[in-house]
Design a protein around this motif. Sequence first.
Motif, PDB file in Angstrom:
ATOM      1  N   ILE A 169      46.537  14.890   7.806  1.00  0.00           N
ATOM      2  CA  ILE A 169      46.757  15.623   9.056  1.00  0.00           C
ATOM      3  C   ILE A 169      45.701  16.716   9.223  1.00  0.00           C
ATOM      4  N   GLN A 170      45.369  17.396   8.151  1.00  0.00           N
ATOM      5  CA  GLN A 170      44.330  18.428   8.231  1.00  0.00           C
ATOM      6  C   GLN A 170      42.985  17.818   8.598  1.00  0.00           C
ATOM      7  N   ARG A 171      42.709  16.654   8.052  1.00  0.00           N
ATOM      8  CA  ARG A 171      41.446  15.990   8.359  1.00  0.00           C
ATOM      9  C   ARG A 171      41.393  15.572   9.829  1.00  0.00           C
ATOM     10  N   VAL A 172      42.486  14.985  10.308  1.00  0.00           N
ATOM     11  CA  VAL A 172      42.544  14.562  11.710  1.00  0.00           C
ATOM     12  C   VAL A 172      42.345  15.761  12.626  1.00  0.00           C
ATOM     13  N   ARG A 173      42.985  16.887  12.281  1.00  0.00           N
ATOM     14  CA  ARG A 173      42.852  18.106  13.086  1.00  0.00           C
ATOM     15  C   ARG A 173      41.411  18.584  13.079  1.00  0.00           C
TER      16      ARG A 173
END
Length: 287
Positions: A126-130
């Motif tokens: 999720i952090q990467r996608v953000r």
Amino acid sequence: MKSPLVVCVLCGLFGGAGIAAALFARIPGSRPAAAPPDPRLETVSKLEEEVGVLRRRLEALESARVDGKDGASGPADAAASASKSPKPADAALSKTGAPGDGSDLAAAVAEIVAAGFSQEAIEAFIQRVRKEKGHAAAAEAIKALLERDPQNPKAHYLLARAYVDELMISKSYADMNRLGELCMAEYGTALELEPTYWEPRFERAISLTFYPEQMGVLPDAIRDFETLVKQQNRSSSDPRFAETYAHLARVYVRTGKSDKALATLRDAVAIFPDNEALKKQLQEMEE
């Protein structure tokens, strides 16, 4: 669920309390029909207009800057290129493809599967996608996984988290509402497939606590929290389990069940004797 409220509760759940407050002002029936116009709505509308004007000005400036380039590459261009070079940590987030590239995120989803859908792997994804603003590609990659494995509750939960994260950066109320509905649906599907799945039940229960009492959904939150308490079976193996008791006690108080709230907190303190927040919450109730 009341669809406009879905946005509010999810914003509240993941830190957008200010957005939630503004959106509640827009919900039909959330205040008496004869109430005067809320000045917050005018403020929100004006801010939206100002942001739109600024965005168009920036786009025009960027367009002019690009059109004015003659194709030469000088020191300024080299510096700009160097500033965009990925740091080691960034490189680790994007091993192949461009940021937000579908194939790249599909590979990342495969890595989550290989990691057994650990919560750490999900949070990192999720952090990467953000960071890469790759929400659309991420959703498509997870949907592709679900086409192959539609009965995978963890994949449904992952899709719910991707929707929530996209909701939090969306600037369109329509998109926020759409994403909120999709997220709650995925939480529900994950729990239908795996009723003991802790994360989606906990997150859904907390989201329900953001509804006002008159919406009548607090009993649903209580049921979810009570289910989690039984599921946790007085275990203190995960510090997050203490939060279940804390939230359940608060909802009990809101629904006029103070005796149950006290019993819940006393039980919680016995299980988590070093949890200062729980002890303080119990002390405040006993005073």
